[in-house]
Design a protein around this motif. Sequence first.
Motif, PDB file in Angstrom:
ATOM      1  N   GLU A  17      21.805  35.104  25.361  1.00 26.11           N
ATOM      2  CA  GLU A  17      21.237  35.563  24.295  1.00 26.11           C
ATOM      3  C   GLU A  17      22.029  36.644  23.294  1.00 26.11           C
ATOM      4  N   ARG A  18      22.727  37.682  24.238  1.00 27.64           N
ATOM      5  CA  ARG A  18      23.525  38.522  23.546  1.00 27.64           C
ATOM      6  C   ARG A  18      24.682  37.897  22.900  1.00 27.64           C
ATOM      7  N   ALA A  19      25.456  36.873  23.467  1.00 29.29           N
ATOM      8  CA  ALA A  19      26.386  36.374  22.859  1.00 29.29           C
ATOM      9  C   ALA A  19      26.224  35.484  21.617  1.00 29.29           C
ATOM     10  N   SER A  20      25.017  34.890  21.672  1.00 27.43           N
ATOM     11  CA  SER A  20      24.561  34.113  20.609  1.00 27.43           C
ATOM     12  C   SER A  20      24.339  35.084  19.238  1.00 27.43           C
ATOM     13  N   LEU A  26      29.367  38.255  14.037  1.00 31.75           N
ATOM     14  CA  LEU A  26      30.775  38.240  13.590  1.00 31.75           C
ATOM     15  C   LEU A  26      31.014  37.376  12.524  1.00 31.75           C
ATOM     16  N   SER A  27      30.396  36.047  12.451  1.00 31.79           N
ATOM     17  CA  SER A  27      30.583  35.052  11.581  1.00 31.79           C
ATOM     18  C   SER A  27      30.000  35.624  10.232  1.00 31.79           C
ATOM     19  N   GLY A  28      28.745  36.154  10.319  1.00 38.03           N
ATOM     20  CA  GLY A  28      28.409  37.000   9.010  1.00 38.03           C
ATOM     21  C   GLY A  28      29.209  37.806   8.439  1.00 38.03           C
ATOM     22  N   ALA A  29      30.141  38.615   9.205  1.00 39.72           N
ATOM     23  CA  ALA A  29      30.973  39.488   8.803  1.00 39.72           C
ATOM     24  C   ALA A  29      32.582  38.984   8.533  1.00 39.72           C
ATOM     25  N   GLY A  30      32.341  37.502   8.396  1.00 32.15           N
ATOM     26  CA  GLY A  30      33.581  37.015   7.980  1.00 32.15           C
ATOM     27  C   GLY A  30      34.657  36.919   9.416  1.00 32.15           C
ATOM     28  N   VAL A  31      34.183  36.964  10.411  1.00 34.39           N
ATOM     29  CA  VAL A  31      34.999  36.963  11.797  1.00 34.39           C
ATOM     30  C   VAL A  31      34.850  35.555  12.082  1.00 34.39           C
ATOM     31  N   HIS A  32      36.029  34.622  12.289  1.00 35.12           N
ATOM     32  CA  HIS A  32      36.150  33.212  12.444  1.00 35.12           C
ATOM     33  C   HIS A  32      36.788  33.005  13.977  1.00 35.12           C
ATOM     34  N   GLY A  33      37.598  33.892  14.533  1.00 35.70           N
ATOM     35  CA  GLY A  33      37.987  33.507  16.019  1.00 35.70           C
ATOM     36  C   GLY A  33      38.011  34.836  16.709  1.00 35.70           C
ATOM     37  N   ILE A  34      38.099  34.513  18.156  1.00 36.73           N
ATOM     38  CA  ILE A  34      37.999  35.700  19.006  1.00 36.73           C
ATOM     39  C   ILE A  34      39.010  35.413  19.783  1.00 36.73           C
ATOM     40  N   VAL A  35      40.006  36.517  20.115  1.00 44.54           N
ATOM     41  CA  VAL A  35      41.202  36.529  21.126  1.00 44.54           C
ATOM     42  C   VAL A  35      40.521  37.066  22.111  1.00 44.54           C
ATOM     43  N   THR A  49      42.317  31.775  22.359  1.00 42.22           N
ATOM     44  CA  THR A  49      41.228  32.312  21.311  1.00 42.22           C
ATOM     45  C   THR A  49      40.452  30.958  21.254  1.00 42.22           C
ATOM     46  N   VAL A  50      39.066  31.495  20.635  1.00 39.82           N
ATOM     47  CA  VAL A  50      38.209  30.506  20.565  1.00 39.82           C
ATOM     48  C   VAL A  50      37.355  30.761  19.217  1.00 39.82           C
ATOM     49  N   PRO A  51      36.605  29.882  18.733  1.00 43.53           N
ATOM     50  CA  PRO A  51      36.183  30.085  17.405  1.00 43.53           C
ATOM     51  C   PRO A  51      34.850  31.064  17.635  1.00 43.53           C
ATOM     52  N   ALA A  52      34.614  31.803  16.630  1.00 43.38           N
ATOM     53  CA  ALA A  52      33.583  32.917  16.737  1.00 43.38           C
ATOM     54  C   ALA A  52      31.997  31.924  17.284  1.00 43.38           C
ATOM     55  N   THR A  53      31.928  30.969  16.714  1.00 43.64           N
ATOM     56  CA  THR A  53      30.754  30.138  17.145  1.00 43.64           C
ATOM     57  C   THR A  53      30.907  29.690  18.571  1.00 43.64           C
ATOM     58  N   GLY A  54      32.004  29.650  19.249  1.00 43.13           N
ATOM     59  CA  GLY A  54      32.125  29.310  20.791  1.00 43.13           C
ATOM     60  C   GLY A  54      31.969  30.458  21.619  1.00 43.13           C
ATOM     61  N   ALA A  56      29.218  31.906  22.912  1.00 45.89           N
ATOM     62  CA  ALA A  56      28.159  31.881  24.126  1.00 45.89           C
ATOM     63  C   ALA A  56      28.615  30.986  25.004  1.00 45.89           C
ATOM     64  N   SER A  57      29.400  29.912  24.645  1.00 43.40           N
ATOM     65  CA  SER A  57      29.971  28.915  25.645  1.00 43.40           C
ATOM     66  C   SER A  57      30.903  29.688  26.551  1.00 43.40           C
ATOM     67  N   ALA A  58      31.831  30.227  26.046  1.00 47.61           N
ATOM     68  CA  ALA A  58      32.776  31.038  26.989  1.00 47.61           C
ATOM     69  C   ALA A  58      32.345  32.051  27.756  1.00 47.61           C
ATOM     70  N   VAL A  59      31.220  32.841  27.274  1.00 51.44           N
ATOM     71  CA  VAL A  59      30.560  33.579  28.160  1.00 51.44           C
ATOM     72  C   VAL A  59      29.918  32.823  29.287  1.00 51.44           C
ATOM     73  N   ALA A  60      29.347  31.803  29.113  1.00 51.05           N
ATOM     74  CA  ALA A  60      28.569  31.136  29.987  1.00 51.05           C
ATOM     75  C   ALA A  60      29.589  30.354  31.070  1.00 51.05           C
ATOM     76  N   TRP A  61      30.482  29.735  30.443  1.00 51.82           N
ATOM     77  CA  TRP A  61      31.240  28.802  31.285  1.00 51.82           C
ATOM     78  C   TRP A  61      32.799  29.125  31.400  1.00 51.82           C
ATOM     79  N   GLY A  62      33.046  30.138  30.673  1.00 49.19           N
ATOM     80  CA  GLY A  62      34.707  30.573  30.703  1.00 49.19           C
ATOM     81  C   GLY A  62      35.329  29.620  29.755  1.00 49.19           C
ATOM     82  N   VAL A  63      36.727  29.877  29.624  1.00 52.18           N
ATOM     83  CA  VAL A  63      37.873  29.008  29.068  1.00 52.18           C
ATOM     84  C   VAL A  63      38.791  28.622  30.118  1.00 52.18           C
ATOM     85  N   GLY A  64      39.351  27.735  29.830  1.00 52.13           N
ATOM     86  CA  GLY A  64      40.296  27.283  30.930  1.00 52.13           C
ATOM     87  C   GLY A  64      41.931  27.795  30.540  1.00 52.13           C
ATOM     88  N   MET A  65      42.502  28.200  31.867  1.00 59.51           N
ATOM     89  CA  MET A  65      43.708  28.845  31.574  1.00 59.51           C
ATOM     90  C   MET A  65      44.424  28.524  33.144  1.00 59.51           C
TER      91      MET A  65
END
Length: 467
Positions: A17-20, A26-35, A49-54, A56-65
């Motif tokens: 909920e917090r991530a969403s 962020l999107s409303g403030a013109g932020v498009h990507g997250i480092v 990096t992930v899109p700002a819209t992503g 919540a998914s990154a917080v839930a399931w992480g990003v591969g590396m």
Amino acid sequence: MTTLADPVPGGRPGDLERASALSGELSGAGVHGIVLSYVDTAGVGRVKTVPATGLASAVAWGVGMSPVFDTFLANDHIVTTDVLGSPDGDLRLYPDLDRLVALAGQPGWAWAPVDRLTQDGERHPGCSRTFLRRIVADAARDHDLAFRAAIEIEWTVGLDSAPAGEFVPATTGPAYGATRMVELSEYTADLLAACEAQGVTVDQIHPEYAPGQFEISVGALDPVAAADRSVLVRQTIRAVARRHGLRVSFSPAVAAEGVGNGGHVHLSAWRDGRNLHSGGERRHGLTAEAESFAAGVLARLPALTAVTAPSPASYLRLRPSQWAGVFTAWGLETRESALRLVRGTTGRRGEQANLEVKPVDLAANPYLLLGCLIAAGLDGLAARAALPEEITGDPARLAAEEAAAKGVRRLPTSLARAVEEFRADAVLRAALGPVLADAVTAVRQGEIDATYGLDDAQVAAAYRWVY
């Protein structure tokens, strides 16, 4: 205050909920990507990096590396240990929402540090941020201790228009001179504005000694947040510089001769809101526990150097009589000692008193750096260690007999010697765990091999624009 809880696959209660909500802001403030930011064993900042819209998914399931990044060298070559460095396997990067911030120096982007878990949802034993968080949590549980830390940042400012690979100072003014602040007034003002917009408290910013060199000091935080802040501020310094046609280096030695860039650490231990480095009955107001903590750090400095000064270029900076703190010595406000006791100003000593660790540069991974310093201090605390006789002045001027009597000896003069000390230090290796300790030794040896046969100027050039 940074949360000390590990990320959880699927998200901890309230995370999604917090991530969403943050994603929408962020999107409303013109932020498009997250480092998504982490620092490798060599001390190089790496990102995905992930899109700002992503978010919540990154917080839930992480990003591969791939875990192979744990054994990258500064030149991007890869070394191996018995468990790291192969092309096999995968990890998940989980952003820390407590540290998420929109980047004022990079419009359109936000930034967050990450912790790394395995695909099975377990702590990755090579994650340096997780290591530091564990050390801090263990100190709170076992000793009822909290810590405050800050890392000074020195950097050199050059012209981006200089020939490829070369450093041409962007200022002509003298050391600490007002001329430098005039010549780079717009840059430094924009840097201060960016830090303020990102919630970074700046204590001071000023020209330093070496050509084109500046320093910024930031407010102290808990150790994990302090390490995060160090990474964030360096990214901000670099980003703002690029917008002014400048290029910056945090390398320990931009040139083979002269004073290099340091990253001095300020560290204090606290219990129940009281600073243990002030108001005590030991020398200069130290409590018994604060003295033992300091003694633990001092005793392990030769081995710690493999973490605090991890690059071959570090040893171009670690030279006597250059305020780099290259002897196992401590003193009250003694800037040539490796461990400087800072008492603070009358009326504010309970807030300001701390230990400054000087043989540190910004090639150091800040999470490994702070975690190992705390581990060394806690070992001294457990042993009720006592500080030796303090020094005044420059320890390089001590006669051999006097230096020996005070326990003053030269810190390692090469990365190879520092690695030998580190390999022999059971306390630091146990604190890190076998996977991370072996990564440290493998990467350091890789850096040694990569610079074999190079002269000082070639070593400086090899790392000039890496950090």
